[in-house]
Design a protein around this motif. Structure first.
Motif, PDB file in Angstrom:
ATOM      1  N   GLU A  32      70.568  14.936  29.003  1.00 19.11           N
ATOM      2  CA  GLU A  32      71.260  13.727  28.785  1.00 19.11           C
ATOM      3  C   GLU A  32      72.642  13.510  30.140  1.00 19.11           C
ATOM      4  N   THR A  33      72.353  12.041  30.390  1.00 17.90           N
ATOM      5  CA  THR A  33      73.267  12.134  31.718  1.00 17.90           C
ATOM      6  C   THR A  33      74.057  11.091  31.619  1.00 17.90           C
ATOM      7  N   SER A  34      74.551  10.032  29.860  1.00 13.45           N
ATOM      8  CA  SER A  34      74.778   8.875  30.063  1.00 13.45           C
ATOM      9  C   SER A  34      75.877   8.218  30.261  1.00 13.45           C
ATOM     10  N   THR A  90      76.411  16.478  32.158  1.00 14.11           N
ATOM     11  CA  THR A  90      75.180  16.906  32.569  1.00 14.11           C
ATOM     12  C   THR A  90      74.747  18.164  31.528  1.00 14.11           C
ATOM     13  N   ALA A  91      73.572  17.360  30.391  1.00 15.14           N
ATOM     14  CA  ALA A  91      73.085  18.657  29.826  1.00 15.14           C
ATOM     15  C   ALA A  91      71.599  18.179  29.499  1.00 15.14           C
ATOM     16  N   ASN A 108      76.829  20.884  31.018  1.00 16.29           N
ATOM     17  CA  ASN A 108      78.044  20.969  32.296  1.00 16.29           C
ATOM     18  C   ASN A 108      79.149  20.218  32.396  1.00 16.29           C
ATOM     19  N   SER A 109      79.853  20.178  31.759  1.00 17.32           N
ATOM     20  CA  SER A 109      81.191  19.029  31.270  1.00 17.32           C
ATOM     21  C   SER A 109      82.465  18.766  32.974  1.00 17.32           C
ATOM     22  N   GLN A 152      75.076  16.064  41.310  1.00 14.24           N
ATOM     23  CA  GLN A 152      74.868  17.893  41.962  1.00 14.24           C
ATOM     24  C   GLN A 152      74.183  18.721  41.087  1.00 14.24           C
ATOM     25  N   ASN A 153      75.227  18.302  39.635  1.00 11.25           N
ATOM     26  CA  ASN A 153      74.502  19.337  38.621  1.00 11.25           C
ATOM     27  C   ASN A 153      73.155  19.568  37.903  1.00 11.25           C
ATOM     28  N   ILE A 154      72.423  18.264  37.534  1.00 12.52           N
ATOM     29  CA  ILE A 154      71.233  18.285  36.923  1.00 12.52           C
ATOM     30  C   ILE A 154      70.037  19.213  37.403  1.00 12.52           C
TER      31      ILE A 154
END
Length: 337
Positions: free
Chosen positions: A11-13, A17-18, A34-35, A57-59
């Motif tokens: 989920e990155t809408s 980043t989840a 990751n908020s 960066q986070n995914i």
């Protein structure tokens, strides 16, 4: 077909980043979020370009952590599910691109999920025996919709916002009042210290027979009244927050109850980030009790954007063989249907 179906959800809408792994559409094996709230607070709202870069960066880290928490290797999953609509287009593309590559590398099926349906499904992750037919109110930062559902896979949009969504109105009024971002929790905290009714704001669209919403007028009325009260030296930010929240929540709860009554619903669901609002939950419970039907809403961690709701909702698509091709695209706006 394997007895245990384990699906990775991505989920990155928007600005979270989840990644999550859910078994058989019900058991959450991991749920990592990751908020970016602290990043966007300095701007008073989400900056799409910044959000996209943070997702990039986070995914990889977030997905790796989801597998680690589930105690699984990459090849243990049966499919990859991803939000591909609606949302910030740049943010969505990060998730979709990663999911397509991941599915291709592992030779696993790819499943596209509507973000809003994911929010609805969060209720089914935590609650058993939800009775159909039902009415669901989806309220988040960018969306406010009422749906009628005959069963878990068949739904019809019966009402939606014609301008600002509820969460968007919260954000704009909170920023105007200097309460900070995100607006929903900021207004709710301020409202706890105030008294609703000391100011008078309109309950927009309650005089109409349809199930549509409009919060732009309420937002403008709140800003104009606040400016007037400041000039008179009678401004109290807590009382204004309490009245604004009450006016917005009353419209949401009453319209949802009217829809439930008309469609002879046996349950009412709340879904989306604004479903975390305690005043909305209280008002909706009063209406559900009046109608003699059950009210359901997710826990706070599943109200906001997360990937468990994406992985969970993908289970039924997996069962029905509804897979996406590797040319899957992302869409910023799209109908619920």
């Amino acid at each position: 077909m394997p007895k245990e179906i384990r699906i990775l959800g991505i989920e990155t809408s928007c600005d979270e980043t989840a990644a999550s792994i859910v078994k058989n559409g019900k058991e959450i094996m991991s749920n990592v979020v990751n908020s970016q709230i602290r990043v966007h607070q300095q701007f008073g709202g989400v900056v799409p370009e910044v959000a996209s870069r943070k997702h990039i960066q986070n995914i990889v880290m977030v997905v790796h952590t989801a597998f680690a928490e589930a105690g699984m290797s990459y090849d243990d999953i049966d499919a990859v599910a991803v939000t591909n609509r609606p949302g910030l287009i740049g943010a969505l593309l990060v998730g979709v691109s990663f999911a397509k590559s991941f599915a291709y590398a592992l030779n696993k099926p790819l499943i596209a999920v509507n973000h809003l349906y994911g929010h609805i499904y969060a209720n089914f992750l935590e609650h058993d025996n939800i009775e159909f037919p039902l009415v669901c109110l989806v309220v988040s930062g960018g969306h406010t919709s009422l749906l009628f559902m005959q069963d878990i896979e068949n739904y019809e949009v019966i009402g939606e916002t014609l301008d600002d969504a509820a969460g968007e109105a919260f954000d704009k009024v909170a920023r105007f009042l200097g309460l900070g971002y995100p607006g929903g929790p900021a207004v709710e905290r301020a409202a706890e210290k105030g008294v609703k009714g000391r100011y008078q704001l309109p309950r927009v669209f309650l005089d109409r027979d349809d199930f549509d919403f409009s919060f732009s007028g309420l937002k403008t009325a709140a800003m104009n009244l606040w400016t007037k009260m400041e000039r008179r030296g009678e401004a109290n930010v807590y009382d204004m927050a309490a009245e604004f929240q009450a006016a917005l929540v009353e419209v949401l709860a009453v319209k949802t109850a009217r829809a439930a009554e008309k469609y002879k619903a046996r349950s009412i669901l709340l879904a989306g980030g604004v479903a975390a609002n305690s005043e909305l939950r209280r008002a909706a419970q009063i209406e559900a009790d009046r109608l003699g039907i059950k009210l359901y809403y997710p826990s706070l961690k599943l109200c906001t954007d997360n990937a468990a709701m994406i992985a969970g909702s993908a289970y039924h698509k997996f069962i029905n063989g509804q897979f996406a091709s590797l040319d899957l695209n992302a869409y910023a706006t799209m109908s619920m249907l």
